[in-house]
Every structure is written in structure tokens, then in C-alpha cells.
Design a protein around this motif. Structure first.
Motif, PDB file in Angstrom:
ATOM      1  N   GLU A   1     -14.704  -2.781  -1.606  1.00 17.61           N
ATOM      2  CA  GLU A   1     -14.780  -3.130  -0.172  1.00 17.61           C
ATOM      3  C   GLU A   1     -13.705  -2.781   0.698  1.00 17.61           C
ATOM      4  O   GLU A   1     -13.108  -4.007   1.132  1.00 17.61           O
ATOM      5  CB  GLU A   1     -15.034  -4.707   0.609  1.00 17.61           C
ATOM      6  N   ARG A   2     -13.280  -1.540   0.747  1.00 20.14           N
ATOM      7  CA  ARG A   2     -12.236  -0.842   1.447  1.00 20.14           C
ATOM      8  C   ARG A   2     -12.177   0.231   1.639  1.00 20.14           C
ATOM      9  O   ARG A   2     -12.184   1.039   0.606  1.00 20.14           O
ATOM     10  CB  ARG A   2     -10.691  -0.976   0.472  1.00 20.14           C
ATOM     11  N   ASP A   3     -12.183   1.051   2.644  1.00 19.22           N
ATOM     12  CA  ASP A   3     -12.445   2.078   3.144  1.00 19.22           C
ATOM     13  C   ASP A   3     -10.374   2.960   3.157  1.00 19.22           C
ATOM     14  O   ASP A   3     -10.063   2.150   4.279  1.00 19.22           O
ATOM     15  CB  ASP A   3     -13.291   2.251   4.246  1.00 19.22           C
ATOM     16  N   LEU A   4     -10.105   3.267   1.983  1.00 23.84           N
ATOM     17  CA  LEU A   4      -8.506   4.154   2.567  1.00 23.84           C
ATOM     18  C   LEU A   4      -8.533   5.219   3.503  1.00 23.84           C
ATOM     19  O   LEU A   4      -7.501   4.860   3.318  1.00 23.84           O
ATOM     20  CB  LEU A   4      -8.008   4.009   0.257  1.00 23.84           C
ATOM     21  N   ALA A   5      -9.815   5.261   3.691  1.00 20.51           N
ATOM     22  CA  ALA A   5      -9.449   6.485   4.573  1.00 20.51           C
ATOM     23  C   ALA A   5      -8.342   5.803   5.695  1.00 20.51           C
ATOM     24  O   ALA A   5      -8.090   6.778   6.547  1.00 20.51           O
ATOM     25  CB  ALA A   5     -10.769   7.338   4.931  1.00 20.51           C
ATOM     26  N   LYS A   6      -8.757   4.931   5.488  1.00 29.14           N
ATOM     27  CA  LYS A   6      -8.774   4.066   7.834  1.00 29.14           C
ATOM     28  C   LYS A   6      -7.062   3.219   7.010  1.00 29.14           C
ATOM     29  O   LYS A   6      -6.221   2.954   7.662  1.00 29.14           O
ATOM     30  CB  LYS A   6      -9.558   2.923   8.052  1.00 29.14           C
ATOM     31  N   VAL A   7      -6.609   3.134   5.362  1.00 28.43           N
ATOM     32  CA  VAL A   7      -5.379   2.987   5.783  1.00 28.43           C
ATOM     33  C   VAL A   7      -4.612   3.828   5.753  1.00 28.43           C
ATOM     34  O   VAL A   7      -3.368   3.729   6.450  1.00 28.43           O
ATOM     35  CB  VAL A   7      -5.334   1.821   4.294  1.00 28.43           C
ATOM     36  N   TRP A   8      -4.771   4.973   4.945  1.00 27.65           N
ATOM     37  CA  TRP A   8      -4.021   6.520   4.687  1.00 27.65           C
ATOM     38  C   TRP A   8      -4.233   7.248   5.838  1.00 27.65           C
ATOM     39  O   TRP A   8      -3.641   8.358   6.317  1.00 27.65           O
ATOM     40  CB  TRP A   8      -3.817   6.935   3.357  1.00 27.65           C
ATOM     41  N   GLY A   9      -5.324   7.682   6.514  1.00 25.09           N
ATOM     42  CA  GLY A   9      -6.199   8.313   7.323  1.00 25.09           C
ATOM     43  C   GLY A   9      -6.398   9.466   6.100  1.00 25.09           C
ATOM     44  O   GLY A   9      -6.585   9.317   5.466  1.00 25.09           O
TER      45      GLY A   9
ATOM     46  N   ALA B   1      -5.215  10.684   2.603  1.00 26.44           N
ATOM     47  CA  ALA B   1      -6.191   9.561   1.365  1.00 26.44           C
ATOM     48  C   ALA B   1      -7.017  10.260   0.532  1.00 26.44           C
ATOM     49  O   ALA B   1      -6.661  10.251  -0.931  1.00 26.44           O
ATOM     50  CB  ALA B   1      -7.708   8.510   2.267  1.00 26.44           C
ATOM     51  N   ARG B   2      -7.562  11.182   0.706  1.00 22.79           N
ATOM     52  CA  ARG B   2      -8.673  12.393  -0.067  1.00 22.79           C
ATOM     53  C   ARG B   2      -7.783  13.443  -0.973  1.00 22.79           C
ATOM     54  O   ARG B   2      -7.737  13.143  -1.494  1.00 22.79           O
ATOM     55  CB  ARG B   2      -8.498  13.249   1.366  1.00 22.79           C
ATOM     56  N   ALA B   3      -6.683  13.228  -0.581  1.00 22.41           N
ATOM     57  CA  ALA B   3      -5.631  13.844  -1.021  1.00 22.41           C
ATOM     58  C   ALA B   3      -4.762  12.870  -2.229  1.00 22.41           C
ATOM     59  O   ALA B   3      -4.590  13.547  -3.653  1.00 22.41           O
ATOM     60  CB  ALA B   3      -3.894  14.537  -0.544  1.00 22.41           C
ATOM     61  N   LEU B   4      -4.461  12.442  -1.884  1.00 24.37           N
ATOM     62  CA  LEU B   4      -3.965  10.515  -2.828  1.00 24.37           C
ATOM     63  C   LEU B   4      -5.159  11.000  -4.277  1.00 24.37           C
ATOM     64  O   LEU B   4      -4.589  10.425  -5.400  1.00 24.37           O
ATOM     65  CB  LEU B   4      -3.841   9.641  -2.540  1.00 24.37           C
ATOM     66  N   LEU B   5      -6.441  10.562  -3.762  1.00 23.07           N
ATOM     67  CA  LEU B   5      -7.537  10.329  -4.503  1.00 23.07           C
ATOM     68  C   LEU B   5      -7.862  11.203  -5.495  1.00 23.07           C
ATOM     69  O   LEU B   5      -8.765  11.248  -6.667  1.00 23.07           O
ATOM     70  CB  LEU B   5      -8.951   9.284  -3.862  1.00 23.07           C
ATOM     71  N   THR B   6      -8.075  12.237  -4.986  1.00 22.25           N
ATOM     72  CA  THR B   6      -8.609  13.612  -6.008  1.00 22.25           C
ATOM     73  C   THR B   6      -7.735  13.608  -7.058  1.00 22.25           C
ATOM     74  O   THR B   6      -8.785  14.000  -8.554  1.00 22.25           O
ATOM     75  CB  THR B   6      -7.996  14.721  -4.747  1.00 22.25           C
ATOM     76  N   GLN B   7      -6.599  13.167  -7.444  1.00 24.70           N
ATOM     77  CA  GLN B   7      -5.997  13.236  -8.646  1.00 24.70           C
ATOM     78  C   GLN B   7      -6.284  12.666  -9.339  1.00 24.70           C
ATOM     79  O   GLN B   7      -6.276  12.264 -10.573  1.00 24.70           O
ATOM     80  CB  GLN B   7      -4.366  13.203  -8.439  1.00 24.70           C
ATOM     81  N   VAL B   8      -6.798  11.131  -8.644  1.00 21.15           N
ATOM     82  CA  VAL B   8      -6.918   9.765  -9.646  1.00 21.15           C
ATOM     83  C   VAL B   8      -8.134   9.461 -10.901  1.00 21.15           C
ATOM     84  O   VAL B   8      -9.031  10.917 -10.876  1.00 21.15           O
ATOM     85  CB  VAL B   8      -7.326   8.652  -9.192  1.00 21.15           C
TER      86      VAL B   8
ATOM     87  N   PHE C   1       0.759  -1.607   0.093  1.00 21.61           N
ATOM     88  CA  PHE C   1       0.268  -0.123  -0.622  1.00 21.61           C
ATOM     89  C   PHE C   1       0.923   0.757  -0.152  1.00 21.61           C
ATOM     90  O   PHE C   1       0.054   1.430  -0.908  1.00 21.61           O
ATOM     91  CB  PHE C   1      -1.218  -0.275   1.081  1.00 21.61           C
ATOM     92  N   ASP C   2       2.208   1.329   0.538  1.00 19.84           N
ATOM     93  CA  ASP C   2       3.021   2.292   0.412  1.00 19.84           C
ATOM     94  C   ASP C   2       3.649   2.887  -1.053  1.00 19.84           C
ATOM     95  O   ASP C   2       2.631   3.821  -1.802  1.00 19.84           O
ATOM     96  CB  ASP C   2       4.101   2.226   0.925  1.00 19.84           C
ATOM     97  N   ARG C   3       3.426   1.596  -1.158  1.00 19.45           N
ATOM     98  CA  ARG C   3       4.301   2.263  -2.822  1.00 19.45           C
ATOM     99  C   ARG C   3       2.970   2.597  -4.186  1.00 19.45           C
ATOM    100  O   ARG C   3       3.999   2.838  -4.522  1.00 19.45           O
ATOM    101  CB  ARG C   3       4.513  -0.035  -3.620  1.00 19.45           C
ATOM    102  N   LEU C   4       2.002   2.169  -3.800  1.00 18.43           N
ATOM    103  CA  LEU C   4       0.459   2.490  -4.212  1.00 18.43           C
ATOM    104  C   LEU C   4       0.557   4.216  -4.033  1.00 18.43           C
ATOM    105  O   LEU C   4      -0.015   4.919  -5.079  1.00 18.43           O
ATOM    106  CB  LEU C   4      -0.840   1.538  -3.498  1.00 18.43           C
ATOM    107  N   ALA C   5       0.819   4.379  -3.190  1.00 17.56           N
ATOM    108  CA  ALA C   5       0.492   6.186  -2.170  1.00 17.56           C
ATOM    109  C   ALA C   5       1.239   6.315  -3.470  1.00 17.56           C
ATOM    110  O   ALA C   5       0.859   7.829  -4.074  1.00 17.56           O
ATOM    111  CB  ALA C   5       1.096   5.954  -0.729  1.00 17.56           C
ATOM    112  N   GLU C   6       2.801   5.841  -2.980  1.00 20.41           N
ATOM    113  CA  GLU C   6       4.065   6.594  -3.794  1.00 20.41           C
ATOM    114  C   GLU C   6       2.916   6.966  -5.694  1.00 20.41           C
ATOM    115  O   GLU C   6       3.945   8.190  -5.588  1.00 20.41           O
ATOM    116  CB  GLU C   6       5.568   5.814  -3.873  1.00 20.41           C
ATOM    117  N   ASP C   7       2.466   5.760  -6.065  1.00 15.98           N
ATOM    118  CA  ASP C   7       2.208   6.365  -7.718  1.00 15.98           C
ATOM    119  C   ASP C   7       1.293   7.059  -7.806  1.00 15.98           C
ATOM    120  O   ASP C   7       1.045   7.927  -8.177  1.00 15.98           O
ATOM    121  CB  ASP C   7       1.950   4.591  -7.492  1.00 15.98           C
ATOM    122  N   LEU C   8       0.632   7.188  -6.657  1.00 11.06           N
ATOM    123  CA  LEU C   8      -0.569   8.365  -6.625  1.00 11.06           C
ATOM    124  C   LEU C   8      -0.119   9.550  -6.470  1.00 11.06           C
ATOM    125  O   LEU C   8      -0.471   9.944  -7.070  1.00 11.06           O
ATOM    126  CB  LEU C   8      -1.417   7.769  -5.248  1.00 11.06           C
TER     127      LEU C   8
END
Lengths: 407, 485
Positions: free
Chosen positions: B398-406, B410-417, B379-386
């Protein structure tokens, strides 16, 4: 009259080792140690000695069920039951206070018979004086070298009546709530800390030195056919001379009453509780009953632990039953339902009868409740709860009917 | 298995293992004997005295929970003497019982009610006042204690002594004043405290979560598997749909452990009370949220989305069933040849473990993915890629990424996708960020199978209808795959 345990009770310093030895003390132990374990047990079996704490189980037979070392390697224990709590019983109190060494010697003989190296005397919590006396006596016995083979420790109860029952006593000793166990296995197989344990009453073990010295046949000859030796009664209630009396097994009730000076004030006898409050009563017509385990059993009650309570004609059977049921309800350990709930229920019905609020259907109801308790419980206390009221109801129906008609 | 011997049960010759308790052997032979204190996992103290039977040659009725089967034993459970004894003992159980059934949560599943109808039916003769004890004692966060209803069978104290070994409960006082109580200075807050409610045969221990929510006779039941960790305990899902205004509108009323070799008789409190959010924050519509919010049909969604999934990275979780994983693999691995899958248990799905039941991974079915040869990336690698803007399309199942990254990160990372797809039963904290949001069923709304950490198959049944147009994950994968071909 033959006396064994109380023979020297007039001797002022019998509780001291020196006096006890001068009068033949510790010869029984010496004799026992010179015999094989098996022979000691055989001698005791021959004597027809039966458990005088109330159960009347043959003592030698009990020891025989302790599994041999090769079958159950590890420690085994002797526990002397001095948790005398039955209302009306105070013979252990006197036996310990007057002749503590007789108890210690007896316990050491049991220890030899079952190959135990630890013995415990469990003393009723209220018996502070007896505890102190035993403590001193054990110290004396230790200095005299009697406790080299088998150590001896004292333990005190915390006030529960039920701790006087062997398996509840073992639970108490293990630091648990005094809830009786449900044999099998019996304590001689799984007892204290899960190890084979002989639990014997103070009076029973006190007999042993005398059996060792004089032989089992001598002892058996003193008593009744299947109950050897003597029995110590503690007599209280409406008699002229209450106290502790020793008689040969099989003595007639009439003789015992006479020895205690007869019914107080020359009044008419109502009934005699032969073995302690939880035994059904004997009445006038039973005066010739032979007081040994089997004789009393044949008369429909139990010799128990010889706590004889004499009641004269002024006693009200309902009040007597209520008094005893109140005690049993207070002392019910609460483990099994029929006793826990039934004892309090019975007490309350009887209390209502006493308050003059009885109704005719109370009588069939207490009869029925009693039947629902006895035989459906874990231990003897529960059985008693159901028996007592029914026994008084059967023997003195007019007392009950009078009360029941009031409501 | 010990030696088989023959004994007689109600006159019939029956075979049973020597030494097996008569109460169990009779049950095997189809004869249920009434009892309270005996519990196969907690021993046979023989204190309730209800399970009595008549034994030929025995002077009085014997408790069958303490009677081992031996050759030639002749047992009867159906004689008048047995019936009288049982009714008599039951009457004594009830003599101090408050009989507050109308306000008691146990009503409908109470041992006292059931056995009164089965072996009691006597007219009441108790005229005396009842013994009063504590009525509303908060034994712990989950359990309420009513000492007056208690029949002192000691199941609960044996549970905390023998199973959890935490000793919070004890029997205090004696005789008719005896009561179960929380030990001084303690609360019943061990990780398995809810089980005492299940084993309590009466209404003395009730569930604070379930109390007064719904009457038990309105409940339906379905066999299921707890999704709370990789143990896969057997559970029964109790649902309330007949009276939707009960139970505060929640469809799942409670979870109860269901005996299986995996979990025995028990389940943990995490699993038992973990269904609270099952009906909140649920997705029920197939939506395209960007550029503008449009509700789609499943088919239209698949047509639209299937062609845009090339180069997708996929986040999933061990919540998926074996059926889901198979369809997942067919779509993402076999069809789209995705390399980057992320489904390992991160801190959001890691929790307490003990040697009783609870396992560290708080999802039921990572083993199912492993069995198909699927491997999770970091997941760290995924965060880097994002962060580096390397992710063109992200599919989150079925996964709440807010609970993985805070949540903020998570919001900042996903907004760019450029293309973000969410699939699952719940909206989660980041549900508003998705371009497509696909409603999936919760485990109680589908049937399927998990594979637990030991590799045991753990099949579960459907307990409820899905919400809105939610579909099982595997169906959604299948739709997309069909749209690709």
C-alpha cells in the motif's frame, strides 16, 4: 394646556446653550448629580414616566434592571434612540432640532442613574440637519464642562427602519446587520458590546430634566394614572393643521383632533392611526378614548410613538393596508421567516386586490396568513405585519369585500 | 453536568439538566421537534420559528431552541396550537420556494419535504408570483448555491463565521429579497467548505461533486473512518450499487461526516473528496508478472512466494489497520525476523495541518504500528541500499514509491531488485515492475480499526464488496505465514 418639552419652543434660539440655560436648562442635571443614583431612579419611578419611543415600559423600572457595578464590573452605556423611522412620527425630529440640549441633559441624567461614562445618540441617517444641530450642541455642552463625567458621541443610521428597535439599534452600532436580538437577556443586562446599556427614546430622556427639577409627583400628577406627564404627538394626514402637539397623557382623541383643526375640508373622519403607521386604527366611536398607554391599549391598539395619522372618508382601507404592508415588507429585516415571507405575501395579495384581481377566498387567506405571523416572530415589526391587515379588515370589511368581489 | 430538574413534556414528567435547551432535552426523551436554524454546534438564532412548543402560562408559542429547561416547566409539543403554528410557519418557508424537487439534488433528504409530510400537509394557497433569485452560483470549488431554495436559516454563514472563521458567506439585502451570497471578492474555498452542504437543511447548497450523479434513495450507508489523516474522523460512506449505471460507475457516491467525539460534526474537504480514485486503477487478480504473466490462486501464490522471502526488506504505510499491523508483525518480524521496515510518512504522506481537524500525517494509522513496537527505517537509506544492489527482495505494501522518490528515480531503483512484490488495492505508477502483484482490499471493502494520533481506537465497517479476488492485507500476511510453517 400643560406643556413640558415644547413649552419654550417659540423661543427663537432655544437650540443654543445660552438660551437653554437662561430658561432653566441644565438645572435638572445639577439636581440629579446632587442626588444618589438610587434616588434619581426612585424619583423617575415615582413620576410614572414610560418609554415614549413606543414600548411604554416604565423608565425607572428599566434602569433598575441594570446590574450594579459589583455584579457586572466594567463599562455601561447610555444610548439615546433618535432613529425615528415610524411612518407618521416626526416628534423626535422637532424635539432634537429645537431643544438639543434638553436631549443631552436628559442623557446625562440617565448616565448618572446607571453609572455610565459613555453616552451615544443614534440619529436616523436621513436626519442630517438634526445631526448637525446635535453636533453643535454637544460641542457647546463640552466647552461648558457638562461632558466631563460622561462623554457623548453621535452615530448615524444607514436607513433601516428596524434599527429603531433597541436591540437592532445596538447591532447596528456594533457594525452588524440590523437584526433584532431575542431577549432575554435584555439590553440593560447585555447591551452594546455585551455591556449593560440603557436605551431610551429622545422624548423620554427629554422629560428627565423636568422631572428632576419639579419632582416625580409633579410629573405623575400631570398625566394619566399609570402614564405620567405629557406626550408629544406628530399629527399628519387629513387635518387642517398638521404638526407637533404636546398634551398631557390621557387627553381625549377628540381634543387632539380639535387642536389640529379637525378633519380637512370638513369631511367625515374614517379613522385615526394613533401611534404611527404600524398601529391598528381608531374609528369615530373611539373619539373619547383616553390617549395614554393603557387607554389606547384598551381600545385595541397602541399609543406607539405618537405618530398620529388622520384619514378621512375618501381613504380606501385596502389601499391604506397595502401602503403600510408594502412599507413593512420593504423594511422587514429578513431574520425570521414568518415576517420575511409573510410581509411580502400579504403585500402581494393586497396589491392584487387593488388591481381589481381579488377573489373572495383572498379575505380568509390574508386573515389566516396574518394569524400565522403575529406571535410567531422575533420582534414587533413582524407582529405588526400580521396585525395591520387584519385590523383594517375587521374595521372596514366593506372596503375589502368590494375589492374581493372584483375578481 | 448541571443540576437535574423535573419538567413536564407532553404531560409526562421528565428529568433533564437544568438550563438544557428544550429542543435537546425533548430529543433525549424521544420527542423530535422540527427545526431548521438550530444546530448543536452552531447555536440557536431562533430565526426559522419552526421548533415552537406550547408552554403552560406563556401567551404564545415559544421556540424550543431558545427555551431552557427549568424545574416545573410544562411543555407540550403535540397540541393543535403547536401543529397549526408549525404548519403555518412551514407554509411561509415555502411560499417563495421554487418547489423544483424533481430536479433538486436534495430531494429525499430535504428538510422541507420531510417536515411538509410530518407537520405540513396543508393545501397550497400561494397564488402570487415567487421571488426570483440566483439559481446556479458557483460558491466555491465544491459547493453550488441556489438562492431560491434557501430558507435563510443562516447555518452556513454561522459555520464560516464560527467554525472556519473565514467569513466567505453572508446574508445580503433584507426582507423577502434577502439571500445568502458569497462575500465580494471571495470564493467558498476553505478547507472545510463541504460541510455547508451537510448542514444546509434544504437544497440551497449542494455538492458539485455529487450533484446529479445519483438519487439519494438509491444509496447505502456504512459507518467508517476517514483514512485521509491521523485524526480518524468518523464518516459515513454512501455507496451506489443498486443502480450501477448511475454515478458514472463509481461505487462510492460521497462521504459524509459522522458525529464522533474526535471530529464533532465536521470533516475536511481533503477527506471528503479524497475517494475519487478509489475505483480506478484497481487490482483484482493475483498475478506473477515475471518471467511471464500468470494468474495464480492465493494458495499457489503463497506456496511459491513464501519460501523466497528470506532477507526481505518491507515498505508499508500507515494505511494498514491494526489487524493488518498485527499480521504484518507476525509474518515479517516474528517469523521472517526482518529488521528493515520502512513505513514512516515521507513527503508523499505529509500535508497541511490546522487546529480544527487536519493533521500533518496523511495516513490514518502510524500509531497502530507504533503500538506494536514497530520502527520505521529511513527511506533515504533504503534508496542507498537499492542503489548499491544490496536488496535481494523488496515487499511493497500500500505505498506508491513513485511519490516518495519521484517516478524516474523509483523506477530506476526498483528495476534492479531481483524479487519485487507489490500488495495493495491500486496498481500505482510502478505496478508493472513487480514480480508478484497481490490485490488487497481498500478500507471501504473491509472492516477493521485504526488508532488515531491521540491513541483512540477508530473502528470502521465494510461498505462494499472487494474487487475481484482482493483480500484484506492481514489475510494475505496470514496465508504467507501459514505457507512458511
Amino acid at each position: 394646556m400643560t406643556k413640558i418639552l415644547t413649552k419654550h419652543f417659540d423661543e427663537p434660539k432655544l437650540h443654543e446653550l445660552e438660551t437653554y440655560r437662561r430658561l432653566g436648562g441644565y438645572q435638572g442635571l445639577e439636581k440629579a448629580l446632587s442626588m444618589s443614583r438610587k434616588d434619581v431612579t426612585e424619583e423617575v419611578k415615582k413620576s410614572n414616566l414610560r418609554g415614549l419611543g413606543g414600548a411604554g415600559f416604565p423608565t425607572g423600572g428599566k434602569w433598575e434592571t441594570v446590574p450594579p457595578e459589583e455584579k457586572s464590573p466594567g463599562p455601561r452605556y447610555v444610548v439615546v434612540n433618535c432613529d425615528e423611522s415610524e411612518p407618521g412620527c416626526f416628534k423626535d425630529r422637532v424635539l432634537v432640532a429645537r431643544a438639543p440640549h434638553q436631549v443631552i441633559e436628559g442623557a446625562l441624567i440617565v448616565a448618572h442613574a446607571i453609572d455610565a461614562h459613555d453616552a451615544f445618540i443614534f440619529v436616523r441617517g436621513e436626519y442630517q440637519n438634526q445631526y448637525d444641530i446635535l453636533e453643535d450642541a454637544i460641542r457647546e455642552a463640552e466647552s461648558a464642562g457638562y461632558l466631563k463625567r460622561c462623554g457623548m458621541k453621535l452615530m448615524r443610521g444607514a436607513g433601516a427602519y428596524i434599527s429603531g428597535l433597541d436591540t437592532a439599534l445596538l447591532e447596528t452600532m456594533e457594525g452588524k446587520k440590523a437584526w433584532p436580538r431575542q431577549p432575554p437577556p435584555f439590553p440593560t443586562v447585555v447591551g452594546l458590546m455585551g455591556r449593560p446599556t440603557a436605551v431610551n427614546n429622545v422624548e423620554t430622556v427629554s422629560m428627565l430634566p423636568h422631572i428632576m427639577v419639579n419632582g416625580g409627583d409633579w410629573f405623575a400628577k400631570i398625566g394619566a394614572p399609570k402614564s405620567g406627564g405629557t406626550v408629544v404627538f406628530s399629527i399628519s394626514g387629513h387635518v387642517e393643521k398638521p404638526g407637533v402637539y404636546e398634551f398631557p397623557m390621557g387627553v381625549k382623541l377628540r381634543e387632539v383632533l380639535a387642536a389640529a383643526g379637525g378633519v380637512k375640508g370638513g369631511r367625515k373622519l374614517k379613522c385615526v392611526i394613533p401611534g404611527g403607521a404600524s398601529m391598528p386604527p381608531l374609528v369615530e366611536k373611539d373619539l373619547d378614548v383616553a390617549l395614554d398607554f393603557d387607554g389606547v391599549r384598551a381600545a385595541g391598539t397602541f399609543l406607539g410613538a405618537g405618530g398620529m395619522i388622520v384619514l378621512d372618508e375618501t381613504a380606501d382601507a385596502v389601499a391604506v393596508a397595502h401602503n403600510i404592508e408594502r412599507f413593512l415588507a420593504h423594511e422587514s429585516c429578513g431574520q425570521c421567516t414568518p415576517c420575511r415571507e409573510g410581509s411580502a405575501w400579504t403585500e402581494r395579495i393586497l396589491g392584487r386586490l387593488l388591481d381589481g384581481k381579488g377573489t373572495p377566498d383572498d379575505l380568509p387567506n390574508i386573515q389566516r396568513v396574518g394569524e400565522n405571523i403575529t406571535g410567531k416572530v422575533i420582534c414587533a415589526l413582524g407582529d405588526t405585519v400580521g396585525v395591520i391587515t387584519r385590523a383594517y379588515l375587521a374595521k372596514f370589511p366593506e372596503d375589502f369585500k368590494k375589492r374581493a368581489a372584483n375578481g | 453536568m448541571g443540576k437535574l430538574v423535573k419538567y413536564r413534556l407532553n404531560g409526562r414528567e421528565v428529568e433533564a439538566e437544568e438550563g438544557r435547551l428544550v429542543i435537546d432535552a425533548a430529543k433525549d426523551a424521544g420527542v423530535e421537534i422540527a427545526h431548521y436554524c438550530y444546530h448543536p454546534a452552531l447555536g440557536n438564532p431562533g430565526n426559522c420559528r419552526l421548533c415552537v412548543v406550547e408552554v403552560a402560562g406563556a401567551p404564545k408559542p415559544m421556540p424550543s431552541c431558545r427555551l431552557p429547561v427549568k424545574e416545573g416547566l410544562d411543555v407540550r409539543t403535540d397540541t393543535d396550537a403547536v401543529k397549526r403554528a408549525q404548519a403555518g410557519v412551514l407554509e411561509l418557508h415555502l411560499v417563495n420556494h421554487p418547489l423544483d424537487c424533481p430536479v433538486c439534488d436534495q430531494s429525499g433528504e430535504c428538510g422541507l419535504q420531510d417536515y411538509y409530510m410530518k407537520v405540513g400537509r396543508y393545501p397550497s394557497r400561494a397564488r402570487e408570483d415567487k421571488e426570483h433569485k440566483g439559481k446556479r452560483i458557483e460558491a466555491g470549488p465544491h459547493v453550488m448555491l441556489d438562492q431560491e431554495r434557501c430558507i435563510l436559516c443562516t447555518r452556513c454563514t454561522r459555520f464560516v463565521d464560527q467554525v472556519t472563521k473565514t467569513h466567505e458567506l453572508g446574508i445580503f439585502s433584507r426582507g423577502h429579497q434577502e439571500r445568502v451570497e458569497v462575500a465580494p471578492g471571495m470564493t467558498l474555498d476553505n478547507a472545510y467548505s463541504g460541510n455547508v452542504v451537510d448542514i444546509c437543511p434544504v437544497g440551497a447548497l449542494t455538492d458539485r461533486d455529487f450533484r446529479y450523479k445519483v438519487r439519494v434513495w438509491y444509496l447505502d450507508h456504512a459507518d467508517s473512518i476517514c483514512p485521509g489523516c491521523s485524526r480518524g474522523c468518523g464518516i459515513s460512506v454512501h455507496t451506489s450499487t443498486k443502480r450501477p449505471w448511475h454515478n458514472e460507475g463509481r461505487r462510492v457516491a460521497r462521504l459524509k461526516p459522522r458525529w464522533s467525539e474526535v471530529n464533532g460534526h465536521w470533516m475536511c474537504d481533503d477527506g471528503r473528496y479524497g475517494f475519487a480514485n478509489l475505483d480506478t486503477d484497481r487490482l483484482g487478480k493475483v498475478l506473477r508478472l515475471r518471467p511471464e504473466r500468470v494468474e495464480l490462486s492465493w494458495v499457489d501464490m503463497a506456496e511459491e512466494l513464501a519460501g523466497r522471502l528470506d532477507g526481505v526488506k518491507v515498505v508499508a504505510s500507515g494505511m494498514l489497520s491494526n489487524e493488518d499491523w498485527a499480521a504484518f508483525k507476525a509474518l515479517f518480524v516474528d517469523t521472517l525476523t526482518v529488521q528493515d521496515l520502512y513505513f514512516s510518512a515521507e513527503p508523499d504522506q505529509i500535508g497541511a495541518e490546522d487546529d480544527l481537524l487536519r493533521k500533518k500525517e496523511k495516513v490514518p494509522n502510524l500509531k497502530g504500528a507504533e503500538a506494536l513496537g514497530l520502527k520505521s527505517g529511513s527511506f533515504d537509506r533504503l534508496a542507498e541500499d537499492l542503489e548499491a544492489g544490496k536488496v535481494r527482495c523488496l515487499y511493497v505494501i500500500e505505498r506508491d514509491l513513485a511519490k516518495v522518490w519521484g517516478e524516474a528515480r523509483a523506477r530506476a531503483l526498483l528495476t534492479q531488485v531481483p524479487l519485487l512484490v507489490f500488495q495493495g488495492p491500486n496498481k500505482g505508477a510502478l505496478g508493472d515492475l513487480a514480480h508478484y502483484r497481490l490485490p488487497a482490499t481498500a478500507y471501504v471493502e473491509e472492516e477493521g480499526c485504526f488508532t488515531n494520533f491521540e491513541g483512540n481506537r477508530r473502528p470502521y465497517r465494510k461498505a462494499l464488496e472487494p474487487i475481484g479476488c482482493a483480500r484484506p492485507d492481514w489475510e494475505i500476511f496470514k496465508l504467507l505465514q501459514e505457507a512458511r510453517s
